[in-house]
Design a protein around this motif. Structure first.
Motif, PDB file in Angstrom:
ATOM      1  N   ASP A 180       0.858  -1.185   0.000  1.00  0.00           N
ATOM      2  CA  ASP A 180       0.000   0.000   0.000  1.00  0.00           C
ATOM      3  C   ASP A 180       0.893   1.234   0.000  1.00  0.00           C
ATOM      4  OD1 ASP A 180      -2.349   1.475  -0.040  1.00  0.00           O
ATOM      5  OD2 ASP A 180      -2.759   1.266   2.101  1.00  0.00           O
ATOM      6  N   ILE A 181       0.358   2.326  -0.522  1.00  0.00           N
ATOM      7  CA  ILE A 181       1.090   3.589  -0.571  1.00  0.00           C
ATOM      8  C   ILE A 181       0.296   4.603   0.231  1.00  0.00           C
ATOM      9  CG2 ILE A 181       1.961   5.414  -2.070  1.00  0.00           C
ATOM     10  CD1 ILE A 181       2.092   3.189  -4.297  1.00  0.00           C
ATOM     11  N   ARG A 182       0.973   5.206   1.197  1.00  0.00           N
ATOM     12  CA  ARG A 182       0.346   6.198   2.067  1.00  0.00           C
ATOM     13  C   ARG A 182       1.077   7.518   1.900  1.00  0.00           C
ATOM     14  NH1 ARG A 182      -0.677   1.708   6.785  1.00  0.00           N
ATOM     15  NH2 ARG A 182      -2.278   0.649   5.588  1.00  0.00           N
ATOM     16  N   PRO A 183       0.537   8.601   2.432  1.00  0.00           N
ATOM     17  CA  PRO A 183       1.172   9.903   2.195  1.00  0.00           C
ATOM     18  C   PRO A 183       2.655   9.969   2.604  1.00  0.00           C
ATOM     19  CG  PRO A 183      -1.014  10.213   3.112  1.00  0.00           C
ATOM     20  CD  PRO A 183      -0.742   8.735   3.141  1.00  0.00           C
ATOM     21  N   MET A 184       3.012   9.408   3.765  1.00  0.00           N
ATOM     22  CA  MET A 184       4.390   9.510   4.270  1.00  0.00           C
ATOM     23  C   MET A 184       5.115   8.168   4.313  1.00  0.00           C
ATOM     24  SD  MET A 184       4.565  12.756   4.936  1.00  0.00           S
ATOM     25  CE  MET A 184       5.951  12.983   6.015  1.00  0.00           C
ATOM     26  N   HIS A 185       4.376   7.070   4.097  1.00  0.00           N
ATOM     27  CA  HIS A 185       4.927   5.730   4.273  1.00  0.00           C
ATOM     28  C   HIS A 185       4.543   4.806   3.126  1.00  0.00           C
ATOM     29  CE1 HIS A 185       4.494   7.349   8.368  1.00  0.00           C
ATOM     30  NE2 HIS A 185       5.559   6.637   8.650  1.00  0.00           N
ATOM     31  N   TYR A 186       5.302   3.721   3.027  1.00  0.00           N
ATOM     32  CA  TYR A 186       4.885   2.569   2.235  1.00  0.00           C
ATOM     33  C   TYR A 186       4.546   1.470   3.224  1.00  0.00           C
ATOM     34  CZ  TYR A 186       7.045   4.774  -1.828  1.00  0.00           C
ATOM     35  OH  TYR A 186       7.367   5.641  -2.840  1.00  0.00           O
ATOM     36  N   LEU A 187       3.471   0.743   2.975  1.00  0.00           N
ATOM     37  CA  LEU A 187       3.172  -0.447   3.757  1.00  0.00           C
ATOM     38  C   LEU A 187       3.937  -1.578   3.078  1.00  0.00           C
ATOM     39  CD1 LEU A 187       1.576  -1.576   6.160  1.00  0.00           C
ATOM     40  CD2 LEU A 187      -0.253  -2.150   4.551  1.00  0.00           C
ATOM     41  N   VAL A 188       4.842  -2.201   3.849  1.00  0.00           N
ATOM     42  CA  VAL A 188       5.729  -3.217   3.297  1.00  0.00           C
ATOM     43  C   VAL A 188       5.478  -4.545   4.003  1.00  0.00           C
ATOM     44  CG1 VAL A 188       8.153  -3.890   2.968  1.00  0.00           C
ATOM     45  CG2 VAL A 188       7.479  -1.490   2.704  1.00  0.00           C
ATOM     46  N   GLN A 189       5.280  -5.595   3.210  1.00  0.00           N
ATOM     47  CA  GLN A 189       5.126  -6.945   3.744  1.00  0.00           C
ATOM     48  C   GLN A 189       6.505  -7.599   3.749  1.00  0.00           C
ATOM     49  OE1 GLN A 189       3.017  -9.858   1.305  1.00  0.00           O
ATOM     50  NE2 GLN A 189       1.864 -10.455   3.130  1.00  0.00           N
ATOM     51  N   VAL A 190       6.966  -7.982   4.953  1.00  0.00           N
ATOM     52  CA  VAL A 190       8.313  -8.513   5.154  1.00  0.00           C
ATOM     53  C   VAL A 190       8.454  -9.901   4.528  1.00  0.00           C
ATOM     54  CG1 VAL A 190       9.976  -9.267   6.911  1.00  0.00           C
ATOM     55  CG2 VAL A 190       8.643  -7.168   7.259  1.00  0.00           C
ATOM     56  N   LYS A 191       9.540 -10.073   3.768  1.00  0.00           N
ATOM     57  CA  LYS A 191       9.849 -11.363   3.149  1.00  0.00           C
ATOM     58  C   LYS A 191      11.215 -11.896   3.581  1.00  0.00           C
ATOM     59  CE  LYS A 191       6.071 -11.715   0.800  1.00  0.00           C
ATOM     60  NZ  LYS A 191       5.082 -12.723   1.169  1.00  0.00           N
ATOM     61  N   ALA A 192      12.114 -11.016   4.052  1.00  0.00           N
ATOM     62  CA  ALA A 192      13.449 -11.447   4.481  1.00  0.00           C
ATOM     63  C   ALA A 192      14.056 -10.380   5.397  1.00  0.00           C
ATOM     64  CB  ALA A 192      14.349 -11.684   3.281  1.00  0.00           C
ATOM     65  N   VAL A 193      15.049 -10.792   6.178  1.00  0.00           N
ATOM     66  CA  VAL A 193      15.740  -9.901   7.110  1.00  0.00           C
ATOM     67  C   VAL A 193      17.156  -9.656   6.585  1.00  0.00           C
ATOM     68  CG1 VAL A 193      16.526  -9.593   9.502  1.00  0.00           C
ATOM     69  CG2 VAL A 193      14.439 -10.896   9.031  1.00  0.00           C
ATOM     70  N   ILE A 194      17.546  -8.409   6.507  1.00  0.00           N
ATOM     71  CA  ILE A 194      18.917  -8.069   6.122  1.00  0.00           C
ATOM     72  C   ILE A 194      19.745  -7.784   7.377  1.00  0.00           C
ATOM     73  CG2 ILE A 194      20.396  -6.413   4.918  1.00  0.00           C
ATOM     74  CD1 ILE A 194      18.068  -5.945   2.970  1.00  0.00           C
ATOM     75  N   LYS A 195      19.177  -7.001   8.292  1.00  0.00           N
ATOM     76  CA  LYS A 195      19.882  -6.626   9.531  1.00  0.00           C
ATOM     77  C   LYS A 195      18.905  -6.763  10.689  1.00  0.00           C
ATOM     78  CE  LYS A 195      22.279  -2.734  11.701  1.00  0.00           C
ATOM     79  NZ  LYS A 195      21.365  -2.473  12.817  1.00  0.00           N
ATOM     80  N   HIS A 196      19.323  -7.493  11.702  1.00  0.00           N
ATOM     81  CA  HIS A 196      18.476  -7.680  12.892  1.00  0.00           C
ATOM     82  C   HIS A 196      18.440  -6.378  13.685  1.00  0.00           C
ATOM     83  CE1 HIS A 196      16.964  -9.209  16.693  1.00  0.00           C
ATOM     84  NE2 HIS A 196      16.570 -10.283  16.020  1.00  0.00           N
ATOM     85  N   PRO A 197      17.282  -6.036  14.285  1.00  0.00           N
ATOM     86  CA  PRO A 197      17.205  -4.808  15.092  1.00  0.00           C
ATOM     87  C   PRO A 197      18.151  -4.845  16.294  1.00  0.00           C
ATOM     88  CG  PRO A 197      15.013  -5.725  14.700  1.00  0.00           C
ATOM     89  CD  PRO A 197      16.000  -6.734  14.205  1.00  0.00           C
ATOM     90  N   GLN A 198      18.649  -3.675  16.653  1.00  0.00           N
ATOM     91  CA  GLN A 198      19.494  -3.549  17.847  1.00  0.00           C
ATOM     92  C   GLN A 198      18.655  -3.746  19.095  1.00  0.00           C
ATOM     93  OE1 GLN A 198      21.537   0.184  18.057  1.00  0.00           O
ATOM     94  NE2 GLN A 198      23.092  -0.448  16.600  1.00  0.00           N
ATOM     95  N   GLN A 199      19.293  -4.259  20.117  1.00  0.00           N
ATOM     96  CA  GLN A 199      18.626  -4.449  21.398  1.00  0.00           C
ATOM     97  C   GLN A 199      18.764  -3.164  22.223  1.00  0.00           C
ATOM     98  OE1 GLN A 199      16.972  -7.608  21.735  1.00  0.00           O
ATOM     99  NE2 GLN A 199      17.556  -7.265  19.622  1.00  0.00           N
ATOM    100  N   GLY A 200      17.904  -3.024  23.210  1.00  0.00           N
ATOM    101  CA  GLY A 200      18.004  -1.874  24.108  1.00  0.00           C
ATOM    102  C   GLY A 200      17.005  -0.777  23.792  1.00  0.00           C
ATOM    103  N   ASP A 201      17.294   0.399  24.307  1.00  0.00           N
ATOM    104  CA  ASP A 201      16.420   1.561  24.199  1.00  0.00           C
ATOM    105  C   ASP A 201      16.741   2.332  22.918  1.00  0.00           C
ATOM    106  OD1 ASP A 201      15.138   4.041  24.465  1.00  0.00           O
ATOM    107  OD2 ASP A 201      15.447   4.114  26.618  1.00  0.00           O
ATOM    108  N   LEU A 202      15.742   2.457  22.036  1.00  0.00           N
ATOM    109  CA  LEU A 202      15.950   3.165  20.765  1.00  0.00           C
ATOM    110  C   LEU A 202      16.341   4.632  20.966  1.00  0.00           C
ATOM    111  CD1 LEU A 202      12.939   1.946  18.595  1.00  0.00           C
ATOM    112  CD2 LEU A 202      15.317   1.262  18.403  1.00  0.00           C
ATOM    113  N   HIS A 203      15.885   5.226  22.064  1.00  0.00           N
ATOM    114  CA  HIS A 203      16.142   6.648  22.306  1.00  0.00           C
ATOM    115  C   HIS A 203      17.486   6.888  22.985  1.00  0.00           C
ATOM    116  CE1 HIS A 203      12.088   7.357  20.972  1.00  0.00           C
ATOM    117  NE2 HIS A 203      11.662   6.446  21.825  1.00  0.00           N
ATOM    118  N   ASN A 204      18.080   5.821  23.501  1.00  0.00           N
ATOM    119  CA  ASN A 204      19.405   5.895  24.123  1.00  0.00           C
ATOM    120  C   ASN A 204      20.252   4.739  23.598  1.00  0.00           C
ATOM    121  OD1 ASN A 204      18.987   8.075  26.243  1.00  0.00           O
ATOM    122  ND2 ASN A 204      17.283   6.697  26.649  1.00  0.00           N
TER     123      ASN A 204
END
Length: 127
Positions: A25-49
């Motif tokens: 889907d296409i939205r004004p500020m975003h694309y709605l993306v259906q995940v098919k594969a992982v390139i980089k795993h998210p970092q652990q911990g607090d995103l703001h710190n």
């Protein structure tokens, strides 16, 4: 920036993870993306710190699941040109890469992140 179309195969960065997916889907500020594969795993911990251990909650951050849909800011979406990797294999590869990076860092944040990642790895790949 080239406008994407529904059905385009793209890479997208969501929080601190990077994925390959399909625009659904296409939205004004975003694309709605259906995940098919992982390139980089998210970092652990607090995103703001990032990379801090002295935080209120040290979050365990899972990778987005196969076929999970997420809003990705348009500027974080790029075209993907290549073969679509298998989700489980891509997740395993991303976890191994992150574990190696964390082991090399040898900081308190890296040790705590590695601990969280090992818990996630057991959930992702039960024996």
């Amino acid at each position: 920036m080239e406008e994407k179309k529904i059905g385009d195969v793209v890479t997208g960065i969501y929080k601190t993870g990077k994925y390959i997916g399909i625009v659904t889907d296409i939205r004004p500020m975003h694309y709605l993306v259906q995940v098919k594969a992982v390139i980089k795993h998210p970092q652990q911990g607090d995103l703001h710190n990032p990379k801090q251990v002295d935080v209120q909650i040290f979050h365990e951050r899972r990778a987005l699941a196969f076929n999970e849909q997420t809003n990705v800011p348009k500027q974080m979406v790029k075209s993907f040109d290549g073969d679509m990797p298998d989700y489980d294999q891509s997740l395993q590869k991303a976890v191994i890469a992150m574990k190696q990076d964390l082991e090399e860092m040898n900081t308190e944040w890296a040790k705590l992140s590695l601990n969280r990642l090992l818990v996630l790895e057991k959930e992702y790949f039960p024996k």
